[in-house]
Design a protein around this motif. Structure first.
Motif, PDB file in Angstrom:
ATOM      1  N   ALA A 285       0.752  -1.114  -0.198  1.00  0.00           N
ATOM      2  CA  ALA A 285      -0.172   0.001  -0.167  1.00  0.00           C
ATOM      3  C   ALA A 285       0.847   1.205  -0.009  1.00  0.00           C
ATOM      4  N   MET A 286       1.878   1.261   0.815  1.00  0.00           N
ATOM      5  CA  MET A 286       2.829   2.365   0.784  1.00  0.00           C
ATOM      6  C   MET A 286       3.647   2.481  -0.467  1.00  0.00           C
ATOM      7  N   ILE A 287       4.081   1.591  -1.106  1.00  0.00           N
ATOM      8  CA  ILE A 287       4.506   1.484  -2.421  1.00  0.00           C
ATOM      9  C   ILE A 287       3.528   2.256  -3.378  1.00  0.00           C
ATOM     10  N   GLY A 288       2.263   1.865  -3.181  1.00  0.00           N
ATOM     11  CA  GLY A 288       1.289   2.374  -4.172  1.00  0.00           C
ATOM     12  C   GLY A 288       0.928   3.804  -3.813  1.00  0.00           C
ATOM     13  N   TRP A 289       0.963   4.224  -2.778  1.00  0.00           N
ATOM     14  CA  TRP A 289       0.872   5.654  -2.535  1.00  0.00           C
ATOM     15  C   TRP A 289       2.299   6.476  -2.862  1.00  0.00           C
ATOM     16  N   THR A 290       3.348   6.130  -3.141  1.00  0.00           N
ATOM     17  CA  THR A 290       4.556   6.674  -3.586  1.00  0.00           C
ATOM     18  C   THR A 290       4.450   6.638  -5.122  1.00  0.00           C
ATOM     19  N   VAL A 291       4.084   5.667  -5.518  1.00  0.00           N
ATOM     20  CA  VAL A 291       3.965   5.282  -7.301  1.00  0.00           C
ATOM     21  C   VAL A 291       3.094   6.482  -7.609  1.00  0.00           C
ATOM     22  N   MET A 292       1.879   6.402  -6.914  1.00  0.00           N
ATOM     23  CA  MET A 292       0.417   7.485  -7.405  1.00  0.00           C
ATOM     24  C   MET A 292       1.216   8.758  -7.301  1.00  0.00           C
ATOM     25  N   LEU A 293       1.992   9.183  -6.196  1.00  0.00           N
ATOM     26  CA  LEU A 293       2.375  10.548  -6.449  1.00  0.00           C
ATOM     27  C   LEU A 293       3.490  10.930  -7.265  1.00  0.00           C
ATOM     28  N   ALA A 294       4.407   9.793  -7.721  1.00  0.00           N
ATOM     29  CA  ALA A 294       5.281   9.943  -8.752  1.00  0.00           C
ATOM     30  C   ALA A 294       4.723  10.042 -10.080  1.00  0.00           C
ATOM     31  N   VAL A 295       3.674   9.347 -10.341  1.00  0.00           N
ATOM     32  CA  VAL A 295       3.148   9.478 -11.612  1.00  0.00           C
ATOM     33  C   VAL A 295       2.419  10.829 -11.607  1.00  0.00           C
ATOM     34  N   TRP A 296       1.698  11.313 -10.563  1.00  0.00           N
ATOM     35  CA  TRP A 296       1.458  12.670 -10.473  1.00  0.00           C
ATOM     36  C   TRP A 296       2.471  13.815 -10.852  1.00  0.00           C
ATOM     37  N   TYR A 297       3.515  13.495  -9.972  1.00  0.00           N
ATOM     38  CA  TYR A 297       4.608  14.459 -10.306  1.00  0.00           C
ATOM     39  C   TYR A 297       5.149  14.490 -11.924  1.00  0.00           C
ATOM     40  N   HIS A 298       5.281  13.370 -12.471  1.00  0.00           N
ATOM     41  CA  HIS A 298       5.543  13.157 -13.899  1.00  0.00           C
ATOM     42  C   HIS A 298       4.639  13.882 -14.764  1.00  0.00           C
ATOM     43  N   LYS A 299       3.316  13.962 -14.482  1.00  0.00           N
ATOM     44  CA  LYS A 299       2.169  14.500 -15.401  1.00  0.00           C
ATOM     45  C   LYS A 299       1.923  15.875 -14.987  1.00  0.00           C
ATOM     46  N   ALA A 300       2.247  16.285 -13.795  1.00  0.00           N
ATOM     47  CA  ALA A 300       1.609  17.584 -13.276  1.00  0.00           C
ATOM     48  C   ALA A 300       1.634  18.715 -14.421  1.00  0.00           C
ATOM     49  N   ASP A 301       2.600  18.965 -15.228  1.00  0.00           N
ATOM     50  CA  ASP A 301       2.653  20.011 -16.097  1.00  0.00           C
ATOM     51  C   ASP A 301       1.285  19.954 -17.062  1.00  0.00           C
ATOM     52  N   GLY A 302       0.959  18.740 -17.320  1.00  0.00           N
ATOM     53  CA  GLY A 302      -0.176  18.793 -18.391  1.00  0.00           C
ATOM     54  C   GLY A 302      -1.510  18.699 -17.744  1.00  0.00           C
ATOM     55  N   MET A 303      -1.412  18.762 -16.517  1.00  0.00           N
ATOM     56  CA  MET A 303      -2.822  18.810 -15.757  1.00  0.00           C
ATOM     57  C   MET A 303      -3.612  19.986 -15.662  1.00  0.00           C
ATOM     58  N   ASP A 304      -4.922  19.977 -15.587  1.00  0.00           N
ATOM     59  CA  ASP A 304      -5.675  21.144 -15.294  1.00  0.00           C
ATOM     60  C   ASP A 304      -6.135  21.120 -14.041  1.00  0.00           C
ATOM     61  N   THR A 305      -6.915  22.232 -13.483  1.00  0.00           N
ATOM     62  CA  THR A 305      -7.244  22.101 -12.114  1.00  0.00           C
ATOM     63  C   THR A 305      -8.208  20.947 -11.956  1.00  0.00           C
ATOM     64  N   ALA A 306      -9.151  20.678 -12.951  1.00  0.00           N
ATOM     65  CA  ALA A 306     -10.062  19.701 -12.549  1.00  0.00           C
ATOM     66  C   ALA A 306      -9.202  18.264 -12.313  1.00  0.00           C
ATOM     67  N   ALA A 307      -8.284  18.331 -13.109  1.00  0.00           N
ATOM     68  CA  ALA A 307      -7.560  16.937 -13.209  1.00  0.00           C
ATOM     69  C   ALA A 307      -6.814  16.703 -11.719  1.00  0.00           C
ATOM     70  N   HIS A 308      -6.371  17.840 -11.171  1.00  0.00           N
ATOM     71  CA  HIS A 308      -5.750  18.135  -9.983  1.00  0.00           C
ATOM     72  C   HIS A 308      -6.496  17.844  -8.563  1.00  0.00           C
ATOM     73  N   GLU A 309      -7.743  18.307  -8.930  1.00  0.00           N
ATOM     74  CA  GLU A 309      -8.986  17.799  -7.807  1.00  0.00           C
ATOM     75  C   GLU A 309      -9.228  16.379  -7.869  1.00  0.00           C
ATOM     76  N   ASN A 310      -9.292  16.091  -9.022  1.00  0.00           N
ATOM     77  CA  ASN A 310      -9.593  14.459  -9.103  1.00  0.00           C
ATOM     78  C   ASN A 310      -8.595  13.817  -8.499  1.00  0.00           C
TER      79      ASN A 310
END
Length: 336
Positions: A285-310
Motif C-alpha cells: 500500500a505504501m509503495i502504491g502511495w509513492t507510485v501514485m505521487l510519482a506519476v502525478w509529479y511526472h504528469k503535473a505540467d499537463g494537468m488542469d485544475t479539475a485533474a488535480h482535484e480528481n
C-alpha cells in the motif's frame, strides 16, 4: 488516470438536487450544514476508527474474544467521541475556515459553495467548543487534544494570525491536528471504551501517530494544488502557492516515504519479526502511495485544475487502502 469522470459530474448534479431539497426543508439555515461538509465525515470517521481499533485494549479484546468484545462498541462513549471529533470539531473547523475564505470555486468536499451565512464564523466556533466539551466527557486527555485542535483551527483561519497564509505553518497544523490528533484520539477512545485507565499511547502507538501525521503531511499539498489560483486571488501564500506544484508533489513524496517508515515500524512491533505476511499488505500500500505521487509529479505540467482535484480524491482512495493494510498488520498476528 487523473481525468474527471462522467460519474463525478452526475454526483455533482445529485448533490445540487440534495442541496435544493435541503433548503426547501430547512430554509437558508441549511447552508450552515453545507459548510460543515458532511461528505468528509465518513472519511474522518474511518480514520478515527483505525485509531480505535489499533488501541492496545481493543486489539487484545478483539484478538482473543471477538464476539464478546463487539457489544462493547455499542457504547455512549463512542457516540459522544464521534460527535465531538467528526461533527463538532472537524465540521466546525471546515466551516470556520470557509467563513473567512469565502470561496467561489470548488473546495474540498463542497462543489460550488454558496455565500457563507452571516454568522458562520460564530456558529462554527461555538460548535468547536461544544466538541471540546463533549470530548472532556469521554476522558480529560481526549478533551485536551480536542481543545488544542480548536485553538489550532482558530489560528489557521482567523485573519489576525491566519497560519494558512504562512507556508510550513499550514502544513504543521494539519499534520498535528488531522494526522496525529485523529489517531491519538482514536487510541484514547478505544482504551476508554474497553475500560482501561491507561489512555496515553505506548511506544508503538506513538509510531502509528507519527506515521499518520506524516501521511497527512504527504496528503495536505494535494488539497491545495487545485486551489492555487483561488488562494493567489485571496492573497493566501499557502504551501502550494509558495512551492509550486512540482516542489509540492516532491515534498509529498518525501513525507510519504517518511510515513511508510513509521507505519511499518509500528507494524513490525505488533508482529513477530519473522512474520512477513501481516506486514506485506502495508508495504504494498505504501509503495502504491509513492507510485501514485510519482506519476502525478511526472504528469503535473499537463494537468488542469479539475485533474488535480480528481487526483486528490484518488489519493483518498489509496489512503483507505493504507488504513485497511494497517489494520491487517495490527490483527494479522492473530490470523497467521
Amino acid at each position: 488516470m487523473f481525468h474527471v469522470s462522467a460519474l463525478k459530474d452526475e454526483e455533482k448534479i445529485d448533490m445540487f438536487l440534495t442541496r435544493e431539497l435541503g433548503r426547501k426543508l430547512f430554509g437558508p439555515s441549511f447552508d450552515y450544514i453545507l459548510f460543515l461538509r458532511p461528505r468528509q465525515w465518513p472519511i474522518l470517521t474511518c480514520q478515527l476508527a483505525v485509531g480505535i481499533l489499533c488501541a492496545p485494549a481493543v486489539a487484545a479484546a478483539l484478538g482473543k474474544h471477538p464476539q464478546e468484545s463487539l457489544e462493547v462498541f455499542f457504547s455512549i462513549e463512542l457516540v459522544i467521541a464521534w460527535m465531538a471529533w467528526v461533527v463538532c470539531l472537524n465540521g466546525g473547523t471546515l466551516a470556520f475556515n470557509s467563513a473567512y475564505d469565502r470561496d467561489e470555486d470548488d473546495i474540498a468536499y463542497l462543489a460550488r459553495p454558496p455565500q457563507p451565512p452571516q454568522h458562520l464564523a460564530l456558529i462554527s466556533f461555538l460548535l468547536m467548543l461544544t466538541g471540546a466539551g463533549l470530548a472532556f466527557l469521554v476522558t480529560p486527555a481526549f478533551g485536551l487534544v480536542t481543545l488544542g485542535c480548536v485553538l489550532m483551527s482558530i489560528i489557521y483561519s482567523h485573519p489576525i494570525i491566519r497560519c494558512k497564509s504562512i507556508p510550513g505553518c499550514d502544513l504543521a497544523i494539519n499534520m498535528i491536528g488531522y494526522g496525529c490528533g485523529t489517531t491519538i484520539s482514536g487510541i484514547m477512545v478505544g482504551q476508554v471504551v474497553l475500560g482501561s485507565s491507561h489512555v496515553i499511547p505506548y511506544q508503538t502507538g506513538w509510531l502509528l501517530i507519527a506515521g499518520f501525521g506524516l501521511l497527512f503531511g504527504s496528503f495536505y499539498p494535494l488539497t491545495q494544488i487545485y486551489q492555487v489560483d483561488t488562494d493567489r486571488k485571496h492573497g493566501d501564500l499557502t504551501l502550494a502557492v509558495a512551492l509550486g506544484t512540482g516542489k509540492s508533489l516532491a515534498l509529498a513524496i518525501m513525507l510519504g516515504i517518511a510515513a511508510a517508515i513509521f507505519l511499518l515500524g509500528a507494524a513490525r512491533q505488533w508482529n513477530d519479526p519473522s512474520a512477513i505476511l501481516p506486514v506485506l499488505p502495508l508495504i504494498v500500500a505504501m509503495i502504491g502511495w509513492t507510485v501514485m505521487l510519482a506519476v502525478w509529479y511526472h504528469k503535473a505540467d499537463g494537468m488542469d485544475t479539475a485533474a488535480h482535484e480528481n487526483g486528490m480524491y484518488i489519493a483518498l482512495t489509496v489512503w483507505a487502502v493504507i488504513d485497511g493494510a494497517v489494520l491487517i498488520s495490527r490483527y494479522g498476528g492473530f490470523m497467521w
